[in-house]
Write an enzyme that holds these catalytic residues in place. Structure first.
Site: not given
Length: 308
Positions: A139-141, A143, A241
């Protein structure tokens, strides 16, 4: 071979510091690393050197030259981890904001992988190579929420196969701009790399990979914002997103796919991986885990309710 990227500043991106701008559109690079590149003259604006506090102007052409990747020797680090569940095969972690999942340019230390290596004494699956041991999905930084780490290759193969056939339960919570009129819906649009900005993803009808997101409205805030639940059928990079932005409801705080200025001065997108469920790789039993919304997310909801 060195990697060179160029960006042209849009009107809505003007007056933002260059280090802040680049750290937001290139999430794999930390702001401190970008400042280091600026000091080393590896970043040019209109073919000229600028400082980290330079404020962008419409039409500025930014050129970034990244150094050749060097081989990283991963050293385990004693990093606090919010462990939701653990056994001999898997580890479920509730990831906080501002933590990168695995090493990348500008993130040689302090990643979730460094912490997991320390916690597991190096006993992780090797399928994803030396820089991503045990990592099945990421998962993104910015998130927050749940992800599973595999301690051995058999567990990794089982989870990877479940991901491939879309049988893993992954539910996210997000706040998006504007009022979503319908109670629920589905975005079924293929996603691929952005044709101009190679650090972004976009809807790509010709070459994109199949991507499906189901969303449901949980709460509306005075017609300006909507709290939603998103269930992933697939798992493409930046999927929620990109999909929500494509239907004109970008995530609040997402200055990459949404407005460049965030009214609440958040640290990245409001997105939380709240539910994760799958068949245990050894027992075959269905297991489901939940993580409460982080404090900042809960406080933001209270703020939006009060504003009504």
């Amino acid at each position: 071979m060195m990697q060179c990227d160029t960006y042209t500043v849009l009107p809505e991106q003007a007056n933002i510091r260059i280090d802040k701008f680049l750290s937001e559109i290139i999430p794999d690079l930390s702001r401190s690393y970008i400042q280091k590149l600026l000091s080393e003259h590896a970043i040019l604006v209109n073919q000229a050197f600028v400082k980290a506090n330079y404020k962008l102007r419409t039409g500025d052409r930014i050129q970034i030259t990244l150094p050749e990747p060097r081989e990283m020797n991963l050293i385990p680090e004693d990093i606090p981890l919010d462990i939701v569940y653990e056994d001999n095969d898997i580890l479920i972690i509730n990831k906080p904001k501002d933590m990168v999942v695995h090493p990348a340019a500008g993130h040689d230390t302090g990643t979730l992988v460094h912490g997991v290596l320390y916690h597991c004494n190096g006993q992780l699956s090797s399928i994803n190579g030396v820089l991503r041991p045990g990592i099945v999905h990421r998962i993104d930084k910015d998130t927050t929420g749940l992800l599973v780490v595999c301690k051995n290759d058999l567990a990794h193969q089982s989870l990877a196969e479940q991901l491939k056939v879309h049988s893993i339960t992954r539910t996210y919570y997000a706040i998006v701009y504007d009022n979503i009129i319908e109670e629920e819906g589905t975005v079924d649009q293929p996603i691929g790399r952005h044709p101009v900005d190679r650090k972004k993803q976009s809807i790509d009808l010709r070459n994109g990979r199949n991507a499906v997101t189901h969303y449901r409205v949980l709460e509306r805030f005075h017609g300006k914002y909507t709290l939603i639940e998103c269930r992933l059928e697939t798992g493409r990079t930046h999927q929620i997103r990109v999909h929500m932005a494509s239907i004109h409801h970008p995530l609040l705080g997402d200055t990459v796919y949404g407005p460049s200025k965030d009214p609440f001065h958040l640290q990245g997108q409001t997105l939380h991986a709240g539910v994760l469920g799958f068949l245990h790789p050894q027992t075959g039993e269905y297991m489901e885990f939940r993580a409460e919304l982080p404090d900042y997310f809960q406080k933001l909801i209270l703020t939006l309710r009060k504003a009504e």
